[in-house]
Design an enzyme around this catalytic site. Structure first.
Site, short mmCIF file in Angstrom:
data_model
loop_
_atom_site.label_atom_id
_atom_site.label_comp_id
_atom_site.label_asym_id
_atom_site.label_seq_id
_atom_site.Cartn_x
_atom_site.Cartn_y
_atom_site.Cartn_z
N ASP A 5 -7.03 -1.41 -4.75
CA ASP A 5 -8.11 -1.05 -3.83
C ASP A 5 -9.04 -0.01 -4.44
O ASP A 5 -10.25 -0.05 -4.23
CB ASP A 5 -7.53 -0.52 -2.51
CG ASP A 5 -6.69 -1.55 -1.79
OD1 ASP A 5 -6.91 -2.75 -1.98
OD2 ASP A 5 -5.79 -1.13 -1.02
N ASP B 91 0.86 -1.19 0.00
CA ASP B 91 0.00 0.00 0.00
C ASP B 91 0.88 1.23 0.00
O ASP B 91 1.97 1.22 0.59
CB ASP B 91 -0.91 0.00 1.23
CG ASP B 91 -2.02 -1.04 1.15
OD1 ASP B 91 -2.45 -1.35 0.03
OD2 ASP B 91 -2.45 -1.52 2.20
#
Length: 175
Positions: A154, A135
């Site tokens: 995401d 991330d």
């Protein structure tokens, strides 16, 4: 006497979707996967773990790892979650393919599913290759705190989910 050959009405004929009708949706999913993996690889090679680079007063780039699911759910579960979430994603992709084939003519529905599928595959690639998801997008509000870091996969999943809901609401309103 000539006999006329009876043909079924167009409504009575079974509809067979060719695999070619799914190609645009596979292309969209592939674009999400490619953009996701290129950005993750760039961050992986350009940042040290935990390194933050401020971009604006509300956005940073950061390199963090998420061994869990959304918002690090089960992130400290000891490793089994890697295979659990990979399995869930593989089953979800299979179900998405079934839905896309069954409803190939529904453009917004298939577009939403293609985004979700691309995001799911992007994160599965990370889980299989690294044991965690990379991330790097960090949004925050001063005085309030940081939203959990996330990635392009995401975004694909989230935008796809919103479009899926919009499509369902449109369908409900039509009936």
């Amino acid at each position: 006497m000539a006999t006329k050959k009876k043909t079924a009405s167009p409504a009575a004929r079974p509809v067979y979707k060719s695999p070619a009708s799914l190609l645009p949706w596979f292309g969209i999913a592939l674009l999400v996967i490619l953009f996701d993996q290129v950005t993750k690889l760039t961050v992986e090679r350009s940042f040290f773990y935990g390194e933050t680079r401020p971009i604006t007063g509300f956005f940073n780039l950061i390199k963090v790892y998420n061994p869990g699911a959304a918002f690090s759910f089960l992130g400290d579960a000891g490793g089994w979650q890697r295979y659990f979430f990979t399995g869930i994603a593989i089953v979800a992709v299979g179900f998405i393919l079934y839905l896309m084939k069954k409803h190939a003519s529904q453009r917004l529905f298939c577009f939403a599913l293609a985004l979700i599928m691309g995001g799911a595959i992007g994160n599965v690639i990370d889980r299989l290759a690294y044991g965690h998801v990379i991330d790097f997008l960090d949004f925050y509000w001063k005085g309030v705190g940081h939203f959990p870091a996330f990635n392009i996969a995401d975004i694909g999943i989230s935008v796809g989910a919103v479009l899926f809901i919009v499509d369902e609401l449109r369908r409900v309103n039509k009936s």
